[in-house]
Design a protein around this motif. Structure first.
Motif, PDB file in Angstrom:
ATOM      1  N   LYS A  82     111.669 118.287  84.688  1.00  0.00           N
ATOM      2  CA  LYS A  82     111.732 119.426  83.761  1.00  0.00           C
ATOM      3  C   LYS A  82     111.611 120.762  84.482  1.00  0.00           C
ATOM      4  CE  LYS A  82     111.308 116.879  79.895  1.00  0.00           C
ATOM      5  NZ  LYS A  82     112.373 116.747  78.942  1.00  0.00           N
ATOM      6  N   GLY A  83     111.282 120.721  85.777  1.00  0.00           N
ATOM      7  CA  GLY A  83     111.179 121.959  86.542  1.00  0.00           C
ATOM      8  C   GLY A  83     109.858 122.685  86.389  1.00  0.00           C
ATOM      9  N   VAL A  84     108.812 121.982  85.975  1.00  0.00           N
ATOM     10  CA  VAL A  84     107.511 122.628  85.783  1.00  0.00           C
ATOM     11  C   VAL A  84     106.397 121.907  86.547  1.00  0.00           C
ATOM     12  CG1 VAL A  84     108.039 123.725  83.573  1.00  0.00           C
ATOM     13  CG2 VAL A  84     107.168 121.377  83.613  1.00  0.00           C
ATOM     14  N   ALA A  85     106.753 121.166  87.573  1.00  0.00           N
ATOM     15  CA  ALA A  85     105.752 120.403  88.327  1.00  0.00           C
ATOM     16  C   ALA A  85     104.686 121.313  88.916  1.00  0.00           C
ATOM     17  CB  ALA A  85     106.430 119.586  89.429  1.00  0.00           C
ATOM     18  N   GLU A  86     105.086 122.477  89.418  1.00  0.00           N
ATOM     19  CA  GLU A  86     104.112 123.382  90.044  1.00  0.00           C
ATOM     20  C   GLU A  86     103.121 123.939  89.023  1.00  0.00           C
ATOM     21  OE1 GLU A  86     107.507 125.653  88.503  1.00  0.00           O
ATOM     22  OE2 GLU A  86     107.435 123.987  89.916  1.00  0.00           O
ATOM     23  N   LEU A  87     103.437 123.876  87.747  1.00  0.00           N
ATOM     24  CA  LEU A  87     102.513 124.325  86.709  1.00  0.00           C
ATOM     25  C   LEU A  87     101.696 123.169  86.131  1.00  0.00           C
ATOM     26  CD1 LEU A  87     104.930 126.750  84.841  1.00  0.00           C
ATOM     27  CD2 LEU A  87     103.057 127.372  86.350  1.00  0.00           C
ATOM     28  N   VAL A  88     102.278 121.979  86.103  1.00  0.00           N
ATOM     29  CA  VAL A  88     101.598 120.822  85.515  1.00  0.00           C
ATOM     30  C   VAL A  88     100.571 120.233  86.477  1.00  0.00           C
ATOM     31  CG1 VAL A  88     101.941 118.449  84.696  1.00  0.00           C
ATOM     32  CG2 VAL A  88     103.453 120.264  83.908  1.00  0.00           C
ATOM     33  N   LEU A  89     100.876 120.205  87.771  1.00  0.00           N
ATOM     34  CA  LEU A  89      99.958 119.598  88.737  1.00  0.00           C
ATOM     35  C   LEU A  89      98.572 120.246  88.723  1.00  0.00           C
ATOM     36  CD1 LEU A  89     102.343 118.818  91.725  1.00  0.00           C
ATOM     37  CD2 LEU A  89     101.511 117.277  89.945  1.00  0.00           C
ATOM     38  N   PRO A  90      98.461 121.568  88.701  1.00  0.00           N
ATOM     39  CA  PRO A  90      97.115 122.165  88.592  1.00  0.00           C
ATOM     40  C   PRO A  90      96.423 121.814  87.271  1.00  0.00           C
ATOM     41  CG  PRO A  90      98.694 123.812  89.302  1.00  0.00           C
ATOM     42  CD  PRO A  90      99.472 122.595  88.934  1.00  0.00           C
ATOM     43  N   LEU A  91      97.198 121.694  86.193  1.00  0.00           N
ATOM     44  CA  LEU A  91      96.605 121.337  84.899  1.00  0.00           C
ATOM     45  C   LEU A  91      96.026 119.925  84.936  1.00  0.00           C
ATOM     46  CD1 LEU A  91      99.198 122.772  82.343  1.00  0.00           C
ATOM     47  CD2 LEU A  91      96.940 123.667  82.908  1.00  0.00           C
ATOM     48  N   LEU A  92      96.687 119.031  85.671  1.00  0.00           N
ATOM     49  CA  LEU A  92      96.180 117.661  85.804  1.00  0.00           C
ATOM     50  C   LEU A  92      94.790 117.672  86.436  1.00  0.00           C
ATOM     51  CD1 LEU A  92      99.326 115.693  87.012  1.00  0.00           C
ATOM     52  CD2 LEU A  92      98.194 115.496  84.805  1.00  0.00           C
ATOM     53  N   ASP A  93      94.593 118.586  87.376  1.00  0.00           N
ATOM     54  CA  ASP A  93      93.280 118.696  88.030  1.00  0.00           C
ATOM     55  C   ASP A  93      92.262 119.420  87.141  1.00  0.00           C
ATOM     56  OD1 ASP A  93      94.282 117.415  90.282  1.00  0.00           O
ATOM     57  OD2 ASP A  93      94.870 119.303  91.236  1.00  0.00           O
ATOM     58  N   GLU A  94      92.717 120.457  86.426  1.00  0.00           N
ATOM     59  CA  GLU A  94      91.821 121.258  85.592  1.00  0.00           C
ATOM     60  C   GLU A  94      91.322 120.489  84.374  1.00  0.00           C
ATOM     61  OE1 GLU A  94      93.565 124.954  84.327  1.00  0.00           O
ATOM     62  OE2 GLU A  94      94.250 125.402  86.359  1.00  0.00           O
ATOM     63  N   TRP A  95      92.226 119.792  83.706  1.00  0.00           N
ATOM     64  CA  TRP A  95      91.865 119.098  82.482  1.00  0.00           C
ATOM     65  C   TRP A  95      91.066 117.861  82.848  1.00  0.00           C
ATOM     66  CZ3 TRP A  95      96.490 119.088  78.547  1.00  0.00           C
ATOM     67  CH2 TRP A  95      96.865 120.402  78.291  1.00  0.00           C
TER      68      TRP A  95
END
Length: 158
Positions: A82-95
């Protein structure tokens, strides 16, 4: 009727659901191959007006994946698509996501009333969880937990 322009098409698309900028760019470029400047202008205008926001999309995407009981491997793979890996990866760590509990919950729903001690059922569950994007550790933990739950359930009725 409104004229078919990249801007109008993008508005209609965003009225239905969120899109990443990458997805919008791909779809608009496919529909308007002879208007690359108008596509980029529409994308820029959408971002400036706040109608399209990749951070908002990434959060909604991750929430959706968790609600669908998808594991971290699959979430990362689909985020790259989807082209949003750089935004989702930090969320995986934060959540604070308990992937073990999510995998176990998905396995319980898939198992239903089947016997978790049956080797064929266990293999089917392992393939299911791996397809859903859970790691080997998540799969092993879920299968062991289901087996222990089953043995404690039957121990009380002997």
């Amino acid at each position: 009727m409104a004229e078919k322009t990249p801007w109008n098409t993008a508005l209609n698309m965003l009225a239905r659901r969120e899109y990443s900028q990458s997805e919008l760019r791909t779809r608009l470029t496919d529909r308007f191959p002879d208007q690359p400047g108008a596509v980029e202008a529409a994308l820029l205008r959408l971002v400036e007006t706040g109608l399209q926001n990749d951070e908002r999309y990434a959060e909604a995407f991750l929430r959706s994946q968790i609600n669908r009981s998808r594991g971290p491997v699959r979430v990362q793979h689909e985020a790259r698509q989807k082209g949003v890996a750089e935004l989702v990866l930090p969320l995986l760590d934060e959540w604070d996501i308990d992937w073990f509990e999510l995998a176990l919950d998905a396995a319980r729903r898939k198992l239903g009333s089947s016997d978790p001690a049956d080797q064929k059922i266990r293999a089917r569950l392992a393939r299911f969880l791996a397809y859903r994007g859970f790691s080997g550790d998540h799969v092993r933990h879920s299968l062991e937990a289901l087996r222990s739950e089953d043995s404690t359930d039957t121990d009380g009725f002997d």
